[in-house]
Design a protein around this motif. Structure first.
Motif: not given
Length: 363
Positions: A185-191, A216-219, A244-245
């Motif tokens: 799991k790769i995560l982007f977490l921000s606005r 899985e790339v989670t935005v 990408v989710r």
């Protein structure tokens, strides 16, 4: 000591600025008589150890009357204004200084070159001419969260009294992950905003499509609906619609769960005065990839992530480096990150440093 913080919004959708106010108040409110002045919103964050004042936001309505009445009532030693480009911030500063208060101005990255250039002729230049330049010039002190932000403020030539105090997180309350077994799991977490560079992450993932098989790339984050639709269309066009989710905003324990569950956090930002999610991920034991648009050279120095140029090639190489790590190597990086945050980026240290600034300013 009596301190007023003015911040236009503490809504949970405000991202880093609301989180900063929440974390600072929790510790600073133990050291001073703290008042937080803001305006109403749908989902405000909880502010502990401070008296919260919701005021009219109308420029020509009740804000001046309510704010100056509060100043007259409690007689603060320092007024701390958070934010730029909104006239309410500049006016709160002006009213406070007219009543003899010392003022600290925290731009929160809003004077960074990338931000100033964006919509310069239609928005920034008129604001500078009408009120924003004067506010920066007249501030008794400007607060930057990193050396790079201080340097960029000084380059403007408006005010040389700039203090650097890093943001912090409540590291003692953050539970670290217990396993570094790969979750893919790769995560982007921000606005979800154009300055965050999500397009770079999508393009890098497209280049590494074969290597990222089963990943899985989670935005995670809120943003403008039209922009999110554009990003979703972009993932489809490069064949990543199954990888990408977009999950929207995640808050509370759900946020900490996704941070712990991720193998790596990727923040490919163009401009960041701090990037609080980087510190949060490190405190959880999750390595981080971010760009030199964020002041996180510590990632390389402490061997807990990658600090890269702001381009797709650099991001692809960093992601290849991450993919090549063993579970044990990622564990060592995770532990290094936690030690970094404990040593340099705790909210308690932030509050202590802020109190020192207020004392110097008020004499």
């Amino acid at each position: 000591m009596i301190v007023i913080h003015y911040i236009p919004s503490i809504d949970i959708s405000s991202g880093g600025t609301a989180a900063y106010m929440q974390l600072l108040a929790k510790e600073l409110g133990k050291l001073v008589d703290l008042h937080v002045v803001t305006h109403g919103s749908r989902n405000p964050v909880t502010i502990e150890n401070a008296v919260l004042h919701y005021m009219d936001s109308s420029l020509f309505g009740g804000m001046k009357r309510e704010f100056t009445a509060l100043l007259d009532e409690i007689r603060p030693d320092v007024v701390h204004v958070n934010g730029c480009w909104m006239p309410q911030c500049a006016l709160a500063q002006r009213w406070a200084q007219r009543m003899g208060c010392k003022v600290v101005l925290t731009p929160h990255g809003m004077l960074e070159p990338w931000i100033v250039r964006r919509h310069y002729y239609t928005r920034k230049m008129p604001a500078l001419w009408l009120y924003q330049k004067r506010a920066v010039v007249m501030a008794d002190c400007l607060h930057a969260t990193a050396e790079s932000e201080r340097d960029n403020i000084l380059k403007l030539g408006y005010n040389t009294n700039v203090e650097v105090i890093a943001n912090g997180v409540d590291v003692e309350s953050i539970v670290m992950k217990q396993s570094w077994k790969r979750t893919r799991k790769i995560l982007f977490l921000s606005r979800v905003h154009v300055k965050k560079g999500i397009e770079l992450l999508i393009e890098a993932a497209a280049r590494l499509k074969n290597e990222l098989n089963l990943y899985e790339v989670t935005v995670a984050g809120e943003g403008d609906a039209d922009y999110i639709d554009e990003l979703k269309a972009g993932t489809v066009s490069v064949g990543l619609d199954g990888m990408v989710r977009f999950v929207g905003g995640v808050y509370g324990e759900k946020k900490w769960a996704v941070l712990r569950d991720a193998d790596v956090l990727v923040l490919p930002t163009f401009s960041e005065n701090f990037g609080i999610v980087v510190a949060e991920a490190l405190a959880c034991g999750t390595p981080v990839i971010t760009t030199k648009g964020a002041p996180w050279s510590d990632l390389a120095a402490w061997k807990c992530g990658w600090w890269i140029e702001r381009d797709v090639d650099a991001l692809v190489e960093a992601m290849k480096g991450f993919l090549a790590l063993t579970d044990d190597e990622r564990r060592r990086m995770g532990l290094n990150g936690r030690r970094l945050v404990e040593a340099k980026y705790s909210s308690r240290r932030m509050a202590d440093d802020m109190l020192g600034l207020y004392r110097r300013l008020s004499g």
